[in-house]
Design a protein around this motif. Structure first.
Motif, mmCIF file in Angstrom:
data_model
loop_
_atom_site.group_PDB
_atom_site.id
_atom_site.type_symbol
_atom_site.label_atom_id
_atom_site.label_comp_id
_atom_site.label_asym_id
_atom_site.label_seq_id
_atom_site.Cartn_x
_atom_site.Cartn_y
_atom_site.Cartn_z
ATOM 1 N N LYS A 1 0.825 -1.209 0.000
ATOM 2 C CA LYS A 1 0.000 0.000 0.000
ATOM 3 C C LYS A 1 0.856 1.255 0.000
ATOM 4 C CE LYS A 1 -4.049 0.087 1.573
ATOM 5 N NZ LYS A 1 -5.299 0.207 2.359
ATOM 6 N N ILE A 2 0.328 2.265 -0.642
ATOM 7 C CA ILE A 2 1.002 3.557 -0.708
ATOM 8 C C ILE A 2 0.116 4.612 -0.035
ATOM 9 C CG2 ILE A 2 0.040 4.258 -2.955
ATOM 10 C CD1 ILE A 2 2.950 5.251 -3.605
ATOM 11 N N TYR A 3 0.762 5.533 0.677
ATOM 12 C CA TYR A 3 0.051 6.596 1.389
ATOM 13 C C TYR A 3 0.779 7.902 1.103
ATOM 14 C CZ TYR A 3 -1.623 2.606 4.182
ATOM 15 O OH TYR A 3 -2.151 1.404 4.600
ATOM 16 N N MET A 4 0.075 8.886 0.535
ATOM 17 C CA MET A 4 0.721 10.148 0.180
ATOM 18 C C MET A 4 -0.152 11.342 0.568
ATOM 19 S SD MET A 4 2.333 9.259 -3.588
ATOM 20 C CE MET A 4 0.729 8.928 -4.365
ATOM 21 N N GLU A 5 0.492 12.368 1.091
ATOM 22 C CA GLU A 5 -0.211 13.625 1.351
ATOM 23 C C GLU A 5 -0.155 14.482 0.087
ATOM 24 O OE1 GLU A 5 0.107 17.518 4.298
ATOM 25 O OE2 GLU A 5 0.828 15.573 5.005
ATOM 26 N N PHE A 6 -1.195 15.320 -0.116
ATOM 27 C CA PHE A 6 -1.233 16.153 -1.325
ATOM 28 C C PHE A 6 -1.994 17.440 -1.053
ATOM 29 C CE2 PHE A 6 -4.915 13.347 -1.453
ATOM 30 C CZ PHE A 6 -5.950 14.215 -1.771
ATOM 31 N N GLY A 7 -1.945 18.354 -2.028
ATOM 32 C CA GLY A 7 -2.653 19.623 -1.921
ATOM 33 C C GLY A 7 -4.138 19.469 -2.192
ATOM 34 N N THR A 8 -4.909 20.400 -1.700
ATOM 35 C CA THR A 8 -6.360 20.267 -1.733
ATOM 36 C C THR A 8 -6.948 20.265 -3.139
ATOM 37 O OG1 THR A 8 -6.561 22.654 -1.416
ATOM 38 C CG2 THR A 8 -6.698 21.273 0.547
ATOM 39 N N LYS A 9 -6.236 20.790 -4.131
ATOM 40 C CA LYS A 9 -6.770 20.850 -5.497
ATOM 41 C C LYS A 9 -6.258 19.711 -6.371
ATOM 42 C CE LYS A 9 -6.829 25.924 -5.246
ATOM 43 N NZ LYS A 9 -6.264 27.169 -5.840
ATOM 44 N N GLN A 10 -5.584 18.744 -5.771
ATOM 45 C CA GLN A 10 -4.907 17.721 -6.572
ATOM 46 C C GLN A 10 -5.558 16.346 -6.528
ATOM 47 O OE1 GLN A 10 -1.174 18.172 -4.509
ATOM 48 N NE2 GLN A 10 -0.332 19.511 -6.092
ATOM 49 N N SER A 11 -6.665 16.195 -5.833
ATOM 50 C CA SER A 11 -7.230 14.863 -5.606
ATOM 51 C C SER A 11 -7.626 14.159 -6.900
ATOM 52 C CB SER A 11 -8.427 14.939 -4.653
ATOM 53 O OG SER A 11 -9.430 15.795 -5.162
ATOM 54 N N ASP A 12 -8.298 14.858 -7.801
ATOM 55 C CA ASP A 12 -8.741 14.213 -9.049
ATOM 56 C C ASP A 12 -7.556 13.756 -9.884
ATOM 57 O OD1 ASP A 12 -11.362 14.576 -8.353
ATOM 58 O OD2 ASP A 12 -11.653 16.385 -9.555
ATOM 59 N N ARG A 13 -6.549 14.605 -10.006
ATOM 60 C CA ARG A 13 -5.390 14.257 -10.826
ATOM 61 C C ARG A 13 -4.613 13.096 -10.211
ATOM 62 N NH1 ARG A 13 -2.467 19.911 -11.725
ATOM 63 N NH2 ARG A 13 -3.271 20.232 -9.617
ATOM 64 N N LEU A 14 -4.546 13.047 -8.880
ATOM 65 C CA LEU A 14 -3.835 11.945 -8.237
ATOM 66 C C LEU A 14 -4.632 10.646 -8.327
ATOM 67 C CD1 LEU A 14 -2.101 13.462 -5.086
ATOM 68 C CD2 LEU A 14 -1.042 12.455 -7.095
ATOM 69 N N MET A 15 -5.941 10.740 -8.237
ATOM 70 C CA MET A 15 -6.778 9.550 -8.442
ATOM 71 C C MET A 15 -6.524 8.966 -9.835
ATOM 72 S SD MET A 15 -9.108 8.666 -5.952
ATOM 73 C CE MET A 15 -10.644 8.188 -6.731
ATOM 74 N N ASN A 16 -6.470 9.841 -10.817
ATOM 75 C CA ASN A 16 -6.218 9.392 -12.181
ATOM 76 C C ASN A 16 -4.819 8.800 -12.321
ATOM 77 O OD1 ASN A 16 -8.750 10.259 -13.018
ATOM 78 N ND2 ASN A 16 -8.027 12.273 -13.664
ATOM 79 N N LEU A 17 -3.857 9.419 -11.654
ATOM 80 C CA LEU A 17 -2.471 8.956 -11.740
ATOM 81 C C LEU A 17 -2.324 7.558 -11.135
ATOM 82 C CD1 LEU A 17 0.224 10.016 -12.804
ATOM 83 C CD2 LEU A 17 0.670 10.986 -10.544
ATOM 84 N N LEU A 18 -2.918 7.333 -9.967
ATOM 85 C CA LEU A 18 -2.847 6.004 -9.353
ATOM 86 C C LEU A 18 -3.577 4.964 -10.194
ATOM 87 C CD1 LEU A 18 -1.734 7.550 -6.839
ATOM 88 C CD2 LEU A 18 -2.983 5.904 -5.448
ATOM 89 N N THR A 19 -4.676 5.384 -10.796
ATOM 90 C CA THR A 19 -5.413 4.472 -11.674
ATOM 91 C C THR A 19 -4.555 4.081 -12.876
ATOM 92 O OG1 THR A 19 -7.517 5.451 -10.996
ATOM 93 C CG2 THR A 19 -7.504 4.181 -13.045
ATOM 94 N N GLU A 20 -3.861 5.063 -13.454
ATOM 95 C CA GLU A 20 -2.986 4.797 -14.598
ATOM 96 C C GLU A 20 -1.878 3.809 -14.235
ATOM 97 O OE1 GLU A 20 -1.469 8.480 -16.036
ATOM 98 O OE2 GLU A 20 -3.468 9.330 -16.400
ATOM 99 N N PHE A 21 -1.414 3.878 -12.997
ATOM 100 C CA PHE A 21 -0.355 2.976 -12.542
ATOM 101 C C PHE A 21 -0.908 1.625 -12.082
ATOM 102 C CE2 PHE A 21 2.426 6.589 -12.787
ATOM 103 C CZ PHE A 21 3.710 6.074 -12.821
#
Length: 282
Positions: free
Chosen positions: A239-259
């Motif tokens: 499992k991976i756990y990462m903190e991110f900025g408040t406007k980045q959730s959609d892009r990070l969801m897509n990025l993890l999905t791509e991986f």
């Protein structure tokens, strides 16, 4: 000579005029550090008069705070997830939101695991995990010698130095000088975009290390490197756990999905803003 109450009253008024947020709290915390006492004890000493050396030190603290220097850099420490952490201008000041990342890892894992922490800074994530997850083995990576020196000191002060291996490495360059097959990867990378960085408050801009805050781009650069690292160093079903900025959730969801990650979840912070992302590697 001024009493403790008079010092607090005058300093609170001064901080209010200079625009310091929570002026009374700042005054109390600074004076507590000077007098080496708890806030509760401070209230019991209102009529006492500090000695000349203590007043001189407090005045120096007040001048520094009035110039927006963070309180944590002035006192040299902060508290994070029940532990005391040394901080200085070579490392980012821990934010309460990062405790949610630690909390979620502990919620998901109760047996000894191998953890890789990237962009470790002052070492707050690995140290908090080592204090609360018995038998875990952690590798903590950062590119800064000074940050790693601070992190090592913090691990020793919190008596978890045997559980953590600190490694200097640039996460943009693979392979890393570490072993593989980790159960968990954690990271709180520089995620503020360069455009947002320029609008941060003065205390952050003037005192906290820029390289720990922004990637000088869109804020997503380091996540791509972290996921590339996870391809090699995170085991299947890890499992991976990462903190991110408040406007980045959609892009990070897509990025993890791509991986190819599954069971992707977003965790909100105390202000109900999306802040932590977790996912399971297939």
């Amino acid at each position: 000579m001024l009493t403790i109450l008079e010092l607090l009253t005058k300093t609170t008024d001064y901080f209010s005029k200079t625009g310091i947020e929570s002026p009374r709290l700042n005054a109390e915390l600074l004076l507590c550090d000077v007098l080496r006492c708890r806030r509760l004890d401070l209230y019991l000493k209102f009529e006492e008069v500090p000695d000349t050396q203590q007043i001189d030190k407090f005045r120096d603290y007040v001048k520094r705070r009035a110039k927006s220097e963070p309180l944590q850099y002035i006192t040299g420490y902060c508290d994070f997830y029940g532990i005391r952490i040394e901080v200085n201008p070579t490392v980012l000041i821990p934010r309460p939101e990062t405790e949610l990342l630690v909390e979620r890892v502990l919620q998901d894992h109760s047996t000894p695991i191998r953890i890789l922490d990237l962009c470790t800074g002052a070492g707050i994530i690995p140290i908090a995990l080592a204090k609360n997850l018995e038998g875990c083995k952690i590798t903590a990576v950062d590119i800064s010698d000074k940050a790693l020196e601070t992190a090592r000191k913090n691990s020793i002060k919190n008596e978890v130095e045997d559980a953590i291996d600190f490694v200097k490495a640039d996460i943009k360059i693979i392979p890393l000088p570490i072993e593989s097959n980790f159960d968990v990867i954690t990271a709180n990378p520089p995620y503020i975009s360069i455009s947002d960085y320029e609008n941060l408050e003065t205390g952050i801009l003037n005192f906290e290390p820029k390289k720990a805050l922004t990637d000088n781009a869109d804020g997503l650069t380091f996540y791509k490197h972290i996921l590339n690292i996870a391809e090699i160093y995170l085991r299947s079903n890890g499992k991976i756990y990462m903190e991110f900025g408040t406007k980045q959730s959609d892009r990070l969801m897509n990025l993890l999905t791509e991986f190819g990650y599954q069971n992707i979840e977003i965790i909100n912070d105390y202000g109900k803003n999306p802040r932590i992302i977790t996912g399971e590697k297939k």
